[in-house]
Structures are given as structure tokens and as C-alpha cells.
Enzyme design. Structure first.
Site, short mmCIF file in Angstrom:
data_model
loop_
_atom_site.label_atom_id
_atom_site.label_comp_id
_atom_site.label_asym_id
_atom_site.label_seq_id
_atom_site.Cartn_x
_atom_site.Cartn_y
_atom_site.Cartn_z
N CYS A 144 -9.72 46.58 -10.38
CA CYS A 144 -10.09 46.92 -11.76
C CYS A 144 -9.85 48.38 -12.13
CB CYS A 144 -11.55 46.55 -11.99
SG CYS A 144 -11.90 44.82 -11.61
N HIS A 192 -17.66 51.25 -17.82
CA HIS A 192 -17.03 50.11 -17.15
C HIS A 192 -17.77 48.84 -17.54
CE1 HIS A 192 -14.42 48.13 -14.36
NE2 HIS A 192 -15.41 47.72 -13.61
N HIS A 219 -13.52 41.21 -19.31
CA HIS A 219 -13.01 42.14 -18.31
C HIS A 219 -11.52 41.85 -18.12
CE1 HIS A 219 -12.52 44.71 -15.01
NE2 HIS A 219 -13.64 44.48 -14.36
#
Length: 395
Positions: free
Chosen positions: A159, A284, A318
Site C-alpha cells: 500500500c 492512510h 483502499h
């Protein structure tokens, strides 16, 4: 000694919020999500995903070996960069233009379909090429699409892939290996990631709720964002970057958030800024219990409770390897339009989390700087700092 500054072009961007800047910004600053309830991805239930519903451009027959949804997302973003790219491609030698792309999926979805057909029919589908799913394929595709011959490689650190790509692109410029770098990230939905996160019990049963007491996991999305990073003056500069690798656990974050804090502090030091100089923070914010807890601790220790911040994953899901580039694009838009990205709705207060100033309503703000943070499996932590320049102030 004069320190070189590196500037970002306006991004090319396609994501669950839309496929053009105007549509994306309208949703981003109003807190309108792009998540949909989808069937057929998990055997036992529907799942909320951030899917790109725009018609994607076709890849030329000469590059058919690279033809996959991931690269079509990249091509859609790349086409938006043409006004910036055209003069650069004429000005600089092809050997002085690089490509660095972050991705964690590449064309795995095409590989999944090819294997399924092979099991049913004993042969792979016509047009399938293994290169479509190679993790290094995105950067090679972009380089060949443009005809550039500088360094071209793909970064895959889960990520943080496209935020690490941004750091790598800056290093190519600092080392004077390139005059311009096409940099960003792309990830496309595939069963490997959807079912993998479901197996980890990390998937939300509904829409994800970052930093809320009732958060129960992530939604996954897809998208692509590309910039040109160069010395060409522009309205937004990449002024700071920091990274750390705490290697705490293969999938769980370090509970106290010290690795995340170290990356943010390193980015501030690189930019020559204090925490008080940051005007907005893109979190995040995955909406998993452990990520949000550690991130809230790290952010509160460094910035306190007043800094406006939000997790735009509540709007897009995400985007995995593309998350960093897409969220950096959101910061770019925020600096340009002097608006705060909205997190959709107020979270249910969690007494276990330090207080954060989460943006849950549309709001204008005076923004000179913005930080974007991403954290990944294995303890990879990255923070980037953008700043408006004199050109940005004049717009």
C-alpha cells in the site's frame, strides 16, 4: 547552496469518484463516495467496492502483450497528461525521461481469468500474454506507449507502492539521471486481493468507517494517478519525503505508531518544516481497528488535535498500490482549490483513539502545504509533503 525544487504537473486521474478532475473534485470536496455494493466477488455475500465505471481507452495492437485493465487505467490517466507531456517529449531526449509506477496487482485479474478458462477448456484464451500480469509491466507499458527510454521500473511495496514510486522518481532527478519522470500508480480489482483481505477478516461488512468506534474493516477500490515530476516550475512542488521500515509484523502495524511517526518526521525534516506548518493531512485511514488506532496515536503525538485531516478511503475505498498516488492527487487538488477533502460522515467517537480534527463537512481553508501518508504490510511507512508555490498563489 541552492536546493533544487521538483514540481508536480496537474495529475491524470481515474478513480471511483470519476474520470476527470471536475467530477472528482466535486465529489471529493462534497464528501460523495464512489463505493457500490457488488456481487460475485465473495462466495457468501456481497461486498462494497470502489469500481471505476468509466469506459477505458483501448491499448494499441502493437502493445497487445500489455493489454489488461490495470494498464488501461494507466492509459486513461496518461491521456489526461498529454498537454504537459507533449512539449516535454519534444524538449528532452527520450533517454532523459523516466517512468516509475507503483502497483501491487498489475494484471492479475487477466491471469485469474486465463487460468479459469484453461481449467475449463484446456487452453488459455486468445490474446492472453503472461506479461499482462507481470508486476513490472506497468512501467514498461507506459514507457513503450510514450516511446521514452529513460529508467523505467515498477515499485511494489503493497500500500506504499506509489508513494515509494514518488520518492524513487525524485531520486532519479536528484541524481541527474532524468530531466522528467512520469510517476504514479495503478491497481485494478481482482479476486486475489478481494478474497485475500476477506480471508484476513479485514473486509468491512458495509461501507468503511475510518476512525469510528464501529469500524470493521476496509473496502477495496481501483484506480490510477500519474504526474510528471520535473524541475519545470509549476503551482505545486514536492518539498518533502520521508520513509521508515519498522518491520513489526507481516501484516499488522506497529501498535504505538512509532514507524509512522518516524516517516512523517523525516518528511517534515526533508521539507525544512515544523509540524505547525502543515495545513492539511491526508490520513492512510484504512478503517481497520489496528491501523486507525496506531495512526491516530502517531498523528496526535506529532500534530495534536487541531490539524484538519481526513481519510479519503471512505470515498474511494483502499486503492492499495495506487492509494498513495491518488491521495497525493487529492492533496494537489486541495492546494489548488483551497478546499478540504471530506471524509463522508462524522465517526462514532472511539474512546481508545486520541482526538483528531476529522473533516466531515465541506469546508474552504487557506492551504499552503499538505501531507499525505501511507502505510503498508511489512512495516513500510511513507509520508510526502506538497506545497503551493508562487505560481500557485497567483492562480
Amino acid at each position: 547552496m541552492t536546493v533544487a525544487r521538483f514540481y508536480l504537473s496537474a495529475p491524470g486521474l481515474v478513480c471511483p469518484l470519476g474520470s476527470d478532475p471536475q467530477t472528482i473534485c466535486q465529489a471529493l470536496f462534497a464528501g460523495q463516495h464512489g463505493l457500490t455494493e457488488a456481487h460475485g466477488w465473495l462466495p457468501d455475500r456481497a461486498v462494497w467496492l470502489g469500481q471505476v465505471d468509466a469506459e477505458l481507452p483501448a491499448i494499441a495492437p502493437a502493445l497487445a502483450a500489455f493489454d489488461c485493465r490495470n494498464n488501461r487505467l494507466l492509459l486513461a490517466a496518461l491521456q489526461q497528461l498529454q498537454p504537459t507531456l507533449a512539449p516535454l517529449l519534444q524538449r528532452y531526449p527520450a533517454e532523459r525521461i523516466g517512468v516509475v509506477i507503483g502497483s501491487s496487482t498489475s494484471g492479475i485479474a487477466e491471469g485469474e481469468r486465463a487460468i479459469a478458462e484453461y481449467e475449463q477448456r484446456g487452453q488459455f484464451p486468445a490474446g492472453f500474454a503472461y506479461r499482462q500480469q507481470e508486476i513490472g509491466a506497468p512501467a514498461l507499458f507506459v514507457a513503450r506507449q510514450l516511446g521514452v527510454r529513460g529508467p523505467a521500473y515498477t515499485v511494489s511495496t503493497a500500500c506504499t507502492s506509489s508513494t515509494r514510486a514518488m520518492m524513487s522518481a525524485r531520486q532519479l532527478l536528484q541524481a541527474d539521471m532524468c530531466d522528467a519522470v512520469i510517476v504514479g500508480g495503478a491497481d485494478s480489482l481482482c479476486r486475489l486481493t478481494v478474497q485475500g483481505f476477506a480471508a484476513l477478516e479485514s473486509f468491512s461488512r458495509g461501507q468503511c468507517r475510518p476512525f469510528s468506534a464501529d469500524r470493521d474493516g476496509i473496502n477495496i477500490g481501483e484506480g490510477a494517478a500519474l504526474f510528471v515530476l520535473s524541475r519545470e516550475p509549476g503551482p505545486v512542488a514536492l518539498v518533502g519525503a520521508g520513509a521508515s521500515a519498522d518491520a513489526y509484523h507481516i501484516s499488522a502495524p506497529q501498535p504505538d505508531g512509532l514507524g509512522a511517526e518516524q516517516a512523517m518526521r523525516a518528511a517534515l525534516q526533508d521539507a525544512g518544516l515544523t509540524p505547525a506548518a502543515i495545513d492539511y493531512l491526508n490520513l492512510h485511514g484504512t478503517a481497520t481497528a489496528k491501523n486507525d488506532e496506531m495512526e491516530a496515536r502517531a498523528v496526535h503525538r506529532l500534530f495534536g488535535a487541531a490539524l484538519p485531516c481526513s481519510s479519503t478511503k471512505a470515498l474511494t475505498g483502499h486503492l492499495l498500490g495506487a492509494a498513495g498516488a491518488v491521495e497525493l492527487a487529492f492533496c494537489y487538488f486541495a492546494l489548488q482549490q483551497q478546499q478540504l477533502p471530506v471524509q463522508l460522515r462524522p465517526p462514532v467517537s472511539d474512546p481508545n483513539l486520541p482526538a483528531l480534527n476529522l473533516v466531515t463537512q465541506p469546508a474552504a481553508a487557506r492551504l499552503a502545504t499538505a501531507m499525505s501518508c501511507n502505510y503498508a504490510f511489512g512495516g513500510s511507512n511513507v509520508a510526502l509533503v506538497l506545497a503551493r508555490t508562487d505560481a500557485g498563489e497567483r492562480q
